[in-house]
Design a protein around this motif. Structure first.
Motif, short mmCIF file in Angstrom:
data_model
loop_
_atom_site.label_atom_id
_atom_site.label_comp_id
_atom_site.label_asym_id
_atom_site.label_seq_id
_atom_site.Cartn_x
_atom_site.Cartn_y
_atom_site.Cartn_z
N ASP A 161 14.19 8.55 6.52
CA ASP A 161 14.72 9.13 7.77
C ASP A 161 13.68 10.12 8.30
O ASP A 161 13.60 11.23 7.83
CB ASP A 161 16.04 9.83 7.47
CG ASP A 161 16.72 10.34 8.74
OD1 ASP A 161 16.18 10.11 9.82
OD2 ASP A 161 17.78 10.98 8.61
N SER A 162 12.87 9.83 9.22
CA SER A 162 12.70 8.58 9.90
C SER A 162 11.25 8.13 9.75
O SER A 162 10.42 8.93 9.35
CB SER A 162 12.98 8.79 11.39
OG SER A 162 12.01 9.68 11.91
N ILE A 163 10.97 6.89 10.09
CA ILE A 163 9.63 6.34 9.90
C ILE A 163 8.62 7.09 10.77
O ILE A 163 7.46 7.23 10.42
CB ILE A 163 9.63 4.82 10.16
CG1 ILE A 163 8.27 4.18 9.84
CG2 ILE A 163 10.05 4.46 11.58
CD1 ILE A 163 7.92 4.13 8.39
N GLN A 164 9.07 7.62 11.90
CA GLN A 164 8.15 8.33 12.81
C GLN A 164 7.66 9.67 12.26
O GLN A 164 6.70 10.22 12.77
CB GLN A 164 8.82 8.58 14.17
CG GLN A 164 8.66 7.45 15.14
CD GLN A 164 9.79 6.45 15.03
OE1 GLN A 164 10.68 6.60 14.20
NE2 GLN A 164 9.76 5.43 15.84
N ASP B 127 -6.11 8.83 9.99
CA ASP B 127 -6.16 10.20 10.49
C ASP B 127 -5.23 10.48 11.67
O ASP B 127 -5.09 11.61 12.08
CB ASP B 127 -7.60 10.53 10.93
CG ASP B 127 -8.45 10.85 9.71
OD1 ASP B 127 -7.84 11.11 8.65
OD2 ASP B 127 -9.67 10.81 9.79
N ALA B 128 -4.63 9.45 12.22
CA ALA B 128 -3.81 9.64 13.42
C ALA B 128 -2.60 10.52 13.12
O ALA B 128 -2.20 10.68 11.97
CB ALA B 128 -3.36 8.29 13.95
N THR B 129 -2.01 11.10 14.17
CA THR B 129 -0.87 12.01 13.98
C THR B 129 0.40 11.23 13.67
O THR B 129 0.53 10.07 14.08
CB THR B 129 -0.63 12.84 15.25
OG1 THR B 129 -0.53 11.91 16.34
CG2 THR B 129 -1.73 13.83 15.50
N SER C 209 -0.55 3.72 15.26
CA SER C 209 -1.28 3.28 14.07
C SER C 209 -0.71 3.91 12.80
O SER C 209 -0.65 3.26 11.76
CB SER C 209 -2.77 3.60 14.20
OG SER C 209 -2.95 4.91 14.66
N GLN C 210 -0.24 5.15 12.91
CA GLN C 210 0.34 5.82 11.75
C GLN C 210 1.67 5.16 11.35
O GLN C 210 1.91 4.88 10.18
CB GLN C 210 0.55 7.30 12.10
CG GLN C 210 0.80 8.21 10.94
CD GLN C 210 -0.31 8.24 9.91
OE1 GLN C 210 -0.29 7.46 8.96
NE2 GLN C 210 -1.27 9.13 10.07
N VAL C 211 2.51 4.88 12.32
CA VAL C 211 3.79 4.24 12.05
C VAL C 211 3.57 2.87 11.42
O VAL C 211 4.23 2.47 10.46
CB VAL C 211 4.62 4.11 13.36
CG1 VAL C 211 5.78 3.16 13.18
CG2 VAL C 211 5.14 5.47 13.79
N ARG C 212 2.56 2.18 11.95
CA ARG C 212 2.27 0.84 11.43
C ARG C 212 1.77 0.90 10.00
O ARG C 212 2.19 0.12 9.14
CB ARG C 212 1.22 0.18 12.33
CG ARG C 212 1.28 -1.30 12.26
CD ARG C 212 0.62 -1.94 13.43
NE ARG C 212 -0.76 -1.51 13.61
CZ ARG C 212 -1.52 -1.92 14.62
NH1 ARG C 212 -1.04 -2.73 15.52
NH2 ARG C 212 -2.76 -1.50 14.72
#
Ligand code: TYD
Ligand code: MG
Length: 458
Positions: free
Chosen positions: A174-177, A185-187, A192-195
């Motif tokens: 809770d939660s993937i974001q 390195d992305a936020t 790209s980070q979520v992926r």
């Protein structure tokens, strides 16, 4: 110093491009590209045993030679959720639950975590503190039966470390974001980070056969990476929806690799958490003693489940030049089309009238079989004629005013009969192959709107 690599991602659909683009070639949205650093590191610590995934070599296999296994299902202890999942949880499946903020995603998942019998569950929260979750848990259930562990952590590497120690049977995120992986390195929350986090969790699920629930945010304007890109990666996508001002919530399956999609579960949000609603029709129909105009009942089908739903219309003289048209739970465009049909085919003068439409219980209906009930409710309000509460409707209305057949009519008729309705209006075309002697309820087959009105109003 390592060279940083970056790429541009569409924040709407996740399309990747080497340079900035004004319009996304994939989803056609404007100004959605954002630069994200994606420095790929192969030398750093592997996230979830990345090496084992690449070292295995698969060979082509003939379909006949592949042993067939029926996947085992584990009941979640929640009948509605089991139904939506297609009969229970499948080992190693990844399930994404999307929904607007405040709709009850965290509540549903925590409730699940607290009530699955005999399982070790790890609930990872990147949004709320342990205290907040504890408070919610106390609100939901007095005596938790399951072994539920809470971990407030957002780094996937740390999460996997804890997982190796705890070895949970079920993982809830809770939660993937809110997660981030140090491989990138992305936020947090960026495409790209979520992926990356999702694919790490996916690998974890597949290799350890642990089911994983992911909670995903959606925003109306889609500014942050919505779960759209995730939908392709995961096995099952569920949507939790409803009107926040009403008690009812609907859990809909949009994609399901292990069962039928378009399944539906219904909950009611109480002060002590979500309660399953197993007899939706009885609740969605208001008990009325008075004879009120503008109400008609539709025998709809949501997923595989028949439901009788009350539609309400209010037609009144327009106070301003342009009449108002508004609807709750039903597509406004479709309502306008139905009004045009009434105007053109039946000669009702509705162009100078305000029309308001409401589906009881704050639920959204997409089943076209509700058309006829909506038309009847509008006319009932317009003419101020009461429609008996023992009558219901199940048919689609076409542009030339023809009454069209709908699917699974037997199920709709049986449900109406079960709930004590005495008469149901259906399309003439639905009569083919129907064993009419089976039903005690009176069937009124109609082929044009005029037939409906002459039968109803004489
Ligand atoms: P929440 O699960 O936090 O929503 P999400 O995770 O989807 O953002 O639930 C939010 C709402 O639910 C909140 O407004 C309060 C309400 N609620 C109840 O009505 N009863 C309850 O028992 C709980 C736990 C929440
Ligand atoms: Mg939440």
């Amino acid at each position: 110093m390592a060279k940083t690599k970056s790429a541009y991602f569409c924040q709407n659909c996740g399309h990747e491009a080497a340079k900035w683009l004004g319009k996304c070639p994939s989803c056609n949205q404007w100004n959605t590209f954002v630069e994200e650093v994606i420095e790929k590191v192969s030398s750093k610590v592997p996230a979830w045993k990345t090496s084992t995934a690449t070292s295995r070599v698969n060979k082509p296999n003939k379909v006949d030679n592949i042993p067939s296994i029926t996947e085992e299902r584990v009941s979640t202890g929640d009948q509605e959720l089991d139904r939506v999942l297609g009969g229970g949880l499948v080992a190693g499946s990844v399930i994404l639950i999307g929904g607007e903020p405040g709709i009850g995603k965290s509540t549903l998942m925590l409730q699940l975590a607290l009530s699955i019998p005999g399982k070790k569950i790890l609930y990872i929260s990147g949004e709320e503190s342990e205290q907040q979750i504890k408070m919610r848990a106390e609100r939901i259930t007095a005596n938790p039966t399951a072994q539920c562990y809470i971990l407030t952590e957002t780094s996937t590497q740390n999460i996997f470390k804890q997982i190796e120690e705890l070895e949970p049977d079920l993982l809830i995120v809770d939660s993937i974001q809110t997660l981030h992986s140090s491989n990138i390195d992305a936020t947090p929350g960026s495409v790209s980070q979520v992926r990356e986090c999702t694919s790490e969790l996916l690998r974890f699920a597949k290799e350890t056969d642990t089911p994983v629930f992911l909670i995903g945010h959606i925003t109306k304007d889609g500014t942050i990476a919505g779960p759209k890109i995730l939908e392709h990666m995961v096995d099952t996508v569920l949507q939790f929806e409803g009107d926040r001002n009403h008690v009812y919530r609907i859990l809909r399956s949009i994609k399901n690799r292990f069962g039928a999609s378009a399944e539906l579960g219904i909950y009611a949000m109480h002060s002590t958490g979500l309660r399953q609603v197993s007899n939706p029709s009885e609740i969605l129909l208001s008990q009325r003693d008075e004879e009120l105009s503008g109400i008609a009942i539709s025998a709809t089908l949501e997923g595989a489940r028949p439901m009788l739903i009350e539609t309400q219309a209010l037609v009144s003289a327009a106070a301003y030049g342009t009449p108002q048209r508004s609807s709750n739970g039903f597509d406004t465009k479709r309502m306008n089309m139905l009004l045009a049909v009434l105007e053109k085919r039946c000669g009702f003068r509705l162009s100078t009238r305000d029309v308001f439409l409401n589906i009881a219980g704050g639920i959204k209906v997409e089943d076209p079989a509700i058309d006829l009930a909506i038309l009847v409710a509008i006319i009932s309000s317009h003419e101020d004629i009461f429609i008996s509460s023992k009558i219901c409707f199940a048919a689609e209305v076409g542009l030339s005013g023809e009454i069209r057949a709908v699917n699974r009519i037997e199920q709709r008729i049986s449900e109406a009969e079960k709930l004590g309705f005495e008469r149901i209006f259906i399309s003439n075309y639905n009569m083919k192959g129907l064993i009419t002697e089976k039903y005690k309820i009176e069937l009124s087959p109609v082929s044009k709107i005029e037939d409906v009105f002459s039968l109803l109003f004489g």
